[in-house]
Design an enzyme around this catalytic site. Structure first.
Site, PDB file in Angstrom:
ATOM      1  N   HIS A 263       0.859  -1.291  -0.012  1.00  0.00           N
ATOM      2  CA  HIS A 263       0.034  -0.096  -0.171  1.00  0.00           C
ATOM      3  C   HIS A 263       0.958   1.453  -0.077  1.00  0.00           C
ATOM      4  CE1 HIS A 263      -3.822   2.464   1.259  1.00  0.00           C
ATOM      5  NE2 HIS A 263      -2.792   3.096   1.562  1.00  0.00           N
ATOM      6  N   GLU A 264       1.901   1.287   0.947  1.00  0.00           N
ATOM      7  CA  GLU A 264       2.444   2.594   1.347  1.00  0.00           C
ATOM      8  C   GLU A 264       3.399   2.522   0.123  1.00  0.00           C
ATOM      9  OE1 GLU A 264       1.747   4.733   3.190  1.00  0.00           O
ATOM     10  OE2 GLU A 264       0.222   3.367   4.579  1.00  0.00           O
ATOM     11  N   GLU A 293      -4.901   7.883  -2.842  1.00  0.00           N
ATOM     12  CA  GLU A 293      -5.417   6.675  -2.291  1.00  0.00           C
ATOM     13  C   GLU A 293      -5.566   5.497  -3.691  1.00  0.00           C
ATOM     14  OE1 GLU A 293      -4.783   6.473   0.781  1.00  0.00           O
ATOM     15  OE2 GLU A 293      -5.548   4.836   1.339  1.00  0.00           O
TER      16      GLU A 293
HETATM   17 ZN    ZN Z   1      -3.044   5.358   1.778  1.00  0.00          ZN
END
Ligand code: ZN
Length: 498
Positions: A263-264, A293
């Site tokens: 995710h990061e 996001e």
């Molecule tokens: Zn995020």
């Protein structure tokens, strides 16, 4: 003032802003990683000087005149400088629209509200937080009027977080999410999936090695991005040349850090992919919170939780953890990391249920700001929606209405951008498939074609375009929620053999 001089001045202003953000960001990063416990007060003094200085250098008559001059001479500017001046003017107006005394009073209120919320959450005592919540809602209603006096208050707030995504876009969006995903969840929630092997003991030093491997597979340039460890994972960047991600290792939960890193890593790739020409300026970062996001969730869910990706990385994982995963196939692993299960806590939600958690918050904060729901009625309304959408009973306010920090931080209208990120990502997948063999290349462990598409269509542009326009340019069609619900329906229908 000549245009030439004004351009020079606005570039210098941005370089200064960059330098302040760099220094402040570094202090923040240090405070959550290396700094000793007793250093907060000393750091606070430095930060106070820096942020006061930063504010004074930006909010003054000279800068205002400069930005208006550039706006009036827009036709004489190159596209990048024109957009930089536009974004800076927006920021300037945002900072100066709220009267100073109201802004200060709001900061004091938020400060108090956050402290009270922490304690109220711990004690699961909503009554304690309620008077603060009421004041925060009133303040937000007033601020909405300053942002845009002609718009509906909640629309004015939404626009501050994800420009262009007001209720006329979000109402049909969430209506579609509700119509398609609530019944889908009902069909899958009781089907058992075996995932016990994810919770065996996975020694942290080996999990660190897995992080390195995942960053390698993702093609993250370690000369410009490294990884640290914090309580809550996050990404921070100072320019495309210096990006940091963090993770948190849980010895008894392999997938937790694995998917935090992916995710990061998605956030990091966005920053690393912005154009050189934009660096040290107002456009040198992501286009919006929702778009940021979208990149993290694209890698975490659409790539990272795909069968193709698991096929590619499973040999690496079993090399590191042969005993823990003996007798487990790549397909078992793929099923386990996609287990869908209704739950009470948004931040722990899986890919299928995540947007349902956001939808609850969207509906409630809309009514709170409109004034059709009172703070007295809020907990019962929260619990009723959790039962309706997720089929779960909220056990107490700690795991219910008090769970998130956003409202106590004074933010209303923030939540939808989390869900939009997933929807943007799905729409990008369908557009990308027209040009790239996504599943084929990912299964070979080659993420380059996927990344190249994202760099070309999204990353390199930084904040050059507004989110709606950028998404439409990238996908060749305006935002449409059908891609998101279609993606999830196809994925979970196959996964659960419905
Ligand atoms: Zn995020």
């Amino acid at each position: 003032m000549t245009v030439e001089q004004a351009v020079k001045d606005v570039k210098a202003l941005q370089m200064q802003q960059h330098a302040y953000a760099h220094a402040e960001g570094m202090l923040y990063l240090d405070s959550v990683t290396q700094a000793p416990k007793g250093s907060a007060e000393a750091r606070g003094k430095t930060l106070e000087i820096l942020s006061e200085d930063e504010y004074k250098r930006f909010v003054n008559d000279e800068v205002r005149d400069l930005l208006f001059f550039l706006r009036d001479n827009r036709a004489a500017l190159d596209a990048q400088t024109a957009r930089e001046a536009e974004v800076l003017l927006e920021d300037y107006e945002k900072l100066t629209r709220i009267p100073m005394e109201e802004y200060v009073a709001f900061s004091v209120l938020v400060n108090e509200a956050q402290a009270v919320w922490h304690e109220a959450k711990e004690k699961s005592d909503y009554a304690m937080f309620k008077p603060y919540l009421e004041k925060l809602i009133e303040a937000n209603r007033r601020f909405a009027g300053y942002y845009d006096a002609k718009a509906k208050p909640y629309d004015a707030l939404l626009n501050e977080y994800e420009k262009g995504f007001t209720m006329d876009v979000l109402d049909p969006y969430f209506a579609q999410v509700k119509a398609e995903l609530v019944p889908l969840l009902r069909r899958v929630k009781d089907i058992p999936v075996s995932d016990g092997f994810l919770y065996k003991s996975y020694p942290v030093p080996l999990q660190r090695k897995l992080s390195d491997e995942l960053m390698r597979v993702m093609g993250i340039d370690r000369a410009h991005c490294n990884i640290g460890e914090t309580e809550h994972p996050f990404t921070i960047n100072f320019s495309k040349y210096d990006v940091r991600i963090t993770t948190h290792y849980h010895e008894n939960a392999l997938a937790s850090s694995m998917y935090s890193v992916i995710h990061e890593g998605g956030h990091a790739l966005y920053e690393l992919g912005t154009a050189d020409a934009l660096q040290y300026g107002a456009l040198a970062s992501g286009a919006s919170m929702g778009l940021h996001e979208s990149q993290s969730r694209f890698f975490e869910n659409i790539i990272g939780r795909s069968e193709a990706f698991i096929d590619a990385v499973f040999p690496i994982i079993t090399d590191l953890f042969p005993e823990q995963l003996s007798g487990v196939s790549a397909y078992d692993f793929f099923r386990a990391v996609n287990r869908a299960q209704p739950s009470l806590i948004r931040t722990e939600a899986d890919e299928l249920t995540y947007s349902l958690h956001v939808m609850v918050r969207y509906e409630l904060e809309k009514r709170l700001i409109e004034g059709t729901l009172s703070v007295d009625e809020l907990p019962a309304a929260w619990n009723a929606l959790y039962t309706e959408y997720l089929g779960v009973d909220v056990l107490d306010d700690r795991r219910g209405v008090l769970q998130d920090s956003h409202w106590s931080g004074g933010s209303f209208g923030y939540f939808p951008s989390y869900s939009l990120g997933s929807a943007y990502a799905a729409q990008m997948l369908f557009a990308m498939r027209g040009e790239v063999d996504v599943e084929g290349s990912v299964a070979r462990g080659d993420l380059e074609p996927v990344k190249a598409w994202l760099v070309e269509k999204i990353h390199r542009h930084g904040r050059m375009y507004e989110p709606k326009a950028l998404l439409e340019m990238a996908c060749g069609a305006p935002f449409d929620p059908k891609y998101y619900t279609r993606y999830l329906t196809e994925k979970f229908t196959a996964l659960y053999s419905l």
